[in-house]
Design an enzyme around this catalytic site. Structure first.
Site, PDB file in Angstrom:
ATOM      1  N   HIS A  89     -27.925   9.566 -35.887  1.00 51.99           N
ATOM      2  CA  HIS A  89     -27.454   9.502 -34.490  1.00 51.99           C
ATOM      3  C   HIS A  89     -26.141  10.272 -34.371  1.00 51.99           C
ATOM      4  O   HIS A  89     -25.056   9.706 -34.496  1.00 51.99           O
ATOM      5  CB  HIS A  89     -27.269   8.036 -34.071  1.00 51.99           C
ATOM      6  CG  HIS A  89     -26.972   7.847 -32.611  1.00 51.99           C
ATOM      7  ND1 HIS A  89     -27.622   6.925 -31.820  1.00 51.99           N
ATOM      8  CD2 HIS A  89     -26.098   8.463 -31.780  1.00 51.99           C
ATOM      9  CE1 HIS A  89     -27.156   6.983 -30.576  1.00 51.99           C
ATOM     10  NE2 HIS A  89     -26.209   7.905 -30.540  1.00 51.99           N
ATOM     11  N   ASN A  99     -22.356  18.114 -29.365  1.00 53.75           N
ATOM     12  CA  ASN A  99     -21.050  18.407 -28.746  1.00 53.75           C
ATOM     13  C   ASN A  99     -20.014  17.313 -29.008  1.00 53.75           C
ATOM     14  O   ASN A  99     -18.814  17.579 -28.977  1.00 53.75           O
ATOM     15  CB  ASN A  99     -21.208  18.668 -27.244  1.00 53.75           C
ATOM     16  CG  ASN A  99     -21.681  20.090 -26.988  1.00 53.75           C
ATOM     17  OD1 ASN A  99     -20.942  21.044 -27.192  1.00 53.75           O
ATOM     18  ND2 ASN A  99     -22.934  20.247 -26.582  1.00 53.75           N
ATOM     19  N   HIS A 159     -18.010  20.154 -22.369  1.00 53.51           N
ATOM     20  CA  HIS A 159     -19.087  21.044 -21.908  1.00 53.51           C
ATOM     21  C   HIS A 159     -18.532  22.281 -21.206  1.00 53.51           C
ATOM     22  O   HIS A 159     -19.110  23.360 -21.312  1.00 53.51           O
ATOM     23  CB  HIS A 159     -20.073  20.285 -21.028  1.00 53.51           C
ATOM     24  CG  HIS A 159     -20.868  19.267 -21.812  1.00 53.51           C
ATOM     25  ND1 HIS A 159     -21.292  18.081 -21.294  1.00 53.51           N
ATOM     26  CD2 HIS A 159     -21.285  19.285 -23.100  1.00 53.51           C
ATOM     27  CE1 HIS A 159     -21.958  17.394 -22.223  1.00 53.51           C
ATOM     28  NE2 HIS A 159     -21.954  18.105 -23.334  1.00 53.51           N
ATOM     29  N   GLU A 213     -26.353  -0.236 -23.845  1.00 53.67           N
ATOM     30  CA  GLU A 213     -24.898   0.046 -23.939  1.00 53.67           C
ATOM     31  C   GLU A 213     -24.139  -0.688 -22.845  1.00 53.67           C
ATOM     32  O   GLU A 213     -22.937  -0.890 -22.945  1.00 53.67           O
ATOM     33  CB  GLU A 213     -24.643   1.549 -23.793  1.00 53.67           C
ATOM     34  CG  GLU A 213     -25.092   2.364 -24.980  1.00 53.67           C
ATOM     35  CD  GLU A 213     -24.907   3.845 -24.715  1.00 53.67           C
ATOM     36  OE1 GLU A 213     -25.730   4.424 -23.986  1.00 53.67           O
ATOM     37  OE2 GLU A 213     -23.936   4.420 -25.223  1.00 53.67           O
ATOM     38  N   ASP A 266     -22.386   8.745 -34.164  1.00 48.33           N
ATOM     39  CA  ASP A 266     -22.459   8.972 -32.717  1.00 48.33           C
ATOM     40  C   ASP A 266     -21.781  10.305 -32.345  1.00 48.33           C
ATOM     41  O   ASP A 266     -22.452  11.273 -32.059  1.00 48.33           O
ATOM     42  CB  ASP A 266     -21.819   7.803 -31.950  1.00 48.33           C
ATOM     43  CG  ASP A 266     -22.343   7.674 -30.535  1.00 48.33           C
ATOM     44  OD1 ASP A 266     -23.288   8.390 -30.190  1.00 48.33           O
ATOM     45  OD2 ASP A 266     -21.815   6.837 -29.773  1.00 48.33           O
TER      46      ASP A 266
HETATM   47  P1  5GP Z   1     -24.558  17.167 -26.310  1.00 45.10           P
HETATM   48  O1  5GP Z   1     -25.871  16.591 -25.855  1.00 45.10           O
HETATM   49  O2  5GP Z   1     -23.883  17.922 -25.180  1.00 45.10           O
HETATM   50  O3  5GP Z   1     -24.645  17.972 -27.556  1.00 45.10           O
HETATM   51  O4  5GP Z   1     -23.617  15.931 -26.706  1.00 45.10           O
HETATM   52  C1  5GP Z   1     -22.830  15.224 -25.779  1.00 45.10           C
HETATM   53  C2  5GP Z   1     -23.693  14.394 -24.832  1.00 45.10           C
HETATM   54  O5  5GP Z   1     -24.351  13.344 -25.563  1.00 45.10           O
HETATM   55  C3  5GP Z   1     -22.883  13.654 -23.770  1.00 45.10           C
HETATM   56  O6  5GP Z   1     -22.655  14.445 -22.633  1.00 45.10           O
HETATM   57  C4  5GP Z   1     -23.795  12.465 -23.446  1.00 45.10           C
HETATM   58  O7  5GP Z   1     -24.822  12.868 -22.562  1.00 45.10           O
HETATM   59  C5  5GP Z   1     -24.431  12.158 -24.788  1.00 45.10           C
HETATM   60  N1  5GP Z   1     -23.671  11.095 -25.498  1.00 45.10           N
HETATM   61  C6  5GP Z   1     -22.755  11.249 -26.469  1.00 45.10           C
HETATM   62  N2  5GP Z   1     -22.272  10.054 -26.887  1.00 45.10           N
HETATM   63  C7  5GP Z   1     -22.919   9.129 -26.162  1.00 45.10           C
HETATM   64  C8  5GP Z   1     -22.878   7.697 -26.154  1.00 45.10           C
HETATM   65  O8  5GP Z   1     -22.141   7.018 -26.886  1.00 45.10           O
HETATM   66  N3  5GP Z   1     -23.708   7.077 -25.273  1.00 45.10           N
HETATM   67  C9  5GP Z   1     -24.550   7.776 -24.452  1.00 45.10           C
HETATM   68  N4  5GP Z   1     -25.325   7.071 -23.627  1.00 45.10           N
HETATM   69  N5  5GP Z   1     -24.617   9.109 -24.449  1.00 45.10           N
HETATM   70  C10 5GP Z   1     -23.807   9.783 -25.292  1.00 45.10           C
END
Ligand code: 5GP
Length: 353
Positions: free
Chosen positions: A13, A17, A65, A216, A291
Site C-alpha cells: 500500500h 505521489n 499534483h 477511513e 501509505d
Molecule cells: P497518486 O495517486 O497521485 O500517485 O497518489 C496520491 C493520491 O493517492 C492522493 O491524491 C489520494 O487520492 C490518494 N491517497 C494517498 N493517501 C491516501 C490516504 O491515506 N487515503 C486515501 N483515501 N487516499 C489517499
C-alpha cells in the site's frame, strides 16, 4: 533500525505521489516558484509541516499534483520511489497511482501511465527489477539488490463512473506492463460507493485484482457494501464498528495497515488503541505498509520497528508477519515462490537477538 532495514519486506500500500522524496518535492516547488507558476513561500510551510490532519493531507496532495504532474517528473518520481524502497530491502512493491489527464500539457491517463512505466525502466543499474512478465527482466551482473514491482491504478473518489471505467480499461490495456489491479482511494468524505461499483465489478470480471480504501471515516453503510463486495484486500479499516469487525474477520479479507499514516491523520487517536493489536491477536491476515512515505516522513523499516516497540513483538514475530505478506500479493505463483525463497534464505542468516 539496521535490523529492520536488513529484513526483506513486502510493500502493498504505497501511493506514488505520496511517496515522493521530501527533497524532490522542495526542489520541484522551488523551481516552479522561480518560474512564477506558484508562490513558493505559500507552500514551503505546508511541505515542511510534520503533523497534518486528514484534511491537510489532501490539501498537500493538491500541491504535490501541481508540481509533479508532467511526464518527466512522473518518470523521475517513479524511479526514485522504487530505488528508495529497494534501498531498505523491500523485495516486492505494489505501487499505486491515479492516472491523470492534463490537456494543457498533452497528458492523457495513458501517457501518464507510460511515464510511470518509463520510470520503472530507468531505475539504477545497481538494481535488478522485474515489473512485467512480457518484458525481459532488467538485470545486471553488478546489481546489489532485486525488486519485483507491480502497478495498481487508483480510481479517485472525485471521479465519475465513466472516468472510473476509463481507468479500468487502461489497466486492462496495460496488463503486459505490470498493471495487475485497481485501487479505490481519494478523499473518503467525497463520492458514493454506487458511483464506483460498476467499474470495480467490471474490473474484477476481467480478472483484475481489487483493493479498496475502506473505513477511513465512519460510514457503516459504505463499509458494509465494500465488505459485501469481497475485495482482495482493503486498506486502513480504522472506523469499524462491532458488526463490521465481525464481517471482516469472517471474510478473512487481508488488511493493509498503515500505522504512522493513521496516527498522523488522526483516523486513530493513539497507537495503544490501534486495531493492529486486535487483528494480530486474532490471526487475521494483515500487512504493514507505509501509505505515503514522503507525506508522513516514514519508511517500511520504520513501520516494522514501530510495530515491534508499540505492541511488544519480537524480531522473529515481525519477520514472520513480513513473510506472510507474500500470501496477499497480487502477482502470480512464480513470483510468490521466488519471494518465499528470498525470505527463507534471509531467515537462515538474520540473527534474532
Ligand atoms: P497518486 O495517486 O497521485 O500517485 O497518489 C496520491 C493520491 O493517492 C492522493 O491524491 C489520494 O487520492 C490518494 N491517497 C494517498 N493517501 C491516501 C490516504 O491515506 N487515503 C486515501 N483515501 N487516499 C489517499
Amino acid at each position: 533500525m539496521d535490523w529492520w532495514v536488513s529484513m526483506p519486506k513486502v510493500e502493498l500500500h504505497a501511493h506514488l505521489n505520496g511517496s515522493i522524496r521530501n527533497s524532490t518535492l522542495l526542489e520541484l516547488a522551488r523551481d516552479m516558484g522561480e518560474k512564477g507558476t506558484i508562490v513558493f513561500s505559500d507552500f514551503e510551510h505546508v511541505i515542511k509541516k510534520n503533523d497534518r490532519s486528514l484534511r491537510e493531507v489532501f490539501k498537500l496532495f493538491d500541491l504535490i499534483h501541481i508540481v509533479t504532474t508532467d511526464h518527466k517528473t512522473i518518470t523521475r518520481i517513479t524511479k526514485e520511489v522504487v530505488e528508495d524502497f529497494a534501498a531498505e530491502n523491500v523485495v516486492y512493491l505494489e505501487l499505486r497511482t491515479t492516472p491523470k489527464r492534463n490537456d494543457s500539457i498533452g497528458m492523457s491517463k495513458r501517457s501518464y501511465m507510460e511515464a510511470v512505466v518509463e520510470g520503472l525502466r530507468s531505475v539504477s543499474s545497481s538494481l535488478d527489477i522485474n515489473f512485467a512478465c512480457d518484458y525481459p527482466e532488467k538485470s545486471s551482473a553488478t546489481a546489489e539488490k532485486k525488486i519485483y514491482v507491480r502497478l495498481l491504478l487508483s480510481i479517485d473518489r472525485r471521479e465519475s463512473t465513466a472516468a472510473a471505467m476509463e481507468t479500468v480499461n487502461l489497466a486492462l490495456e496495460m496488463r503486459d506492463m505490470g498493471v495487475i489491479g485497481i485501487d479505490l482511494s481519494g478523499n473518503p468524505t467525497i463520492g458514493e460507493w454506487a458511483t464506483f461499483f460498476p467499474a470495480l465489478k467490471f474490473a474484477r470480471e476481467q480478472g483484475l485484482h481489487i483493493t479498496l480504501h475502506c473505513g477511513e471515516v465512519p460510514n457503516p453503510v459504505e463499509i458494509q457494501a465494500m465488505l459485501h463486495f469481497l475485495p482482495g484486500r482493503i486498506g486502513h479499516a480504522c472506523c469499524f464498528q462491532d458488526e463490521e469487525w465481525k464481517k471482516l474477520k469472517s471474510s478473512k479479507i487481508p488488511v493493509e495497515i498503515c500505522l504512522t499514516s493513521n496516527i498522523q491523520t488522526e483516523t486513530i487517536s493513539s497507537m495503544d488503541v490501534h486495531h493492529f493489536a486486535e487483528l494480530y491477536k486474532a490471526k487475521h491476515p494483515i500487512v504493514l505498509c507505509t501509505d505515503d512515505s514522503g507525506v508522513f516522513s516514514t519508511n517500511l523499516s520504520n513501520e516494522y520497528a514501530l510495530a515491534a516497540n508499540t505492541f511488544g513483538l519480537g524480531k522473529a514475530e515481525l519477520f514472520e508477519l513480513a513473510k506472510r505478506a507474500v500470501n496477499f500479493i497480487y502477482a502470480g505463483n512464480r513470483v510468490k515462490m521466488e519471494l518465499i525463497e528470498v525470505f527463507e534464505s534471509a531467515g537462515r542468516t538474520l540473527e534474532y537477538n
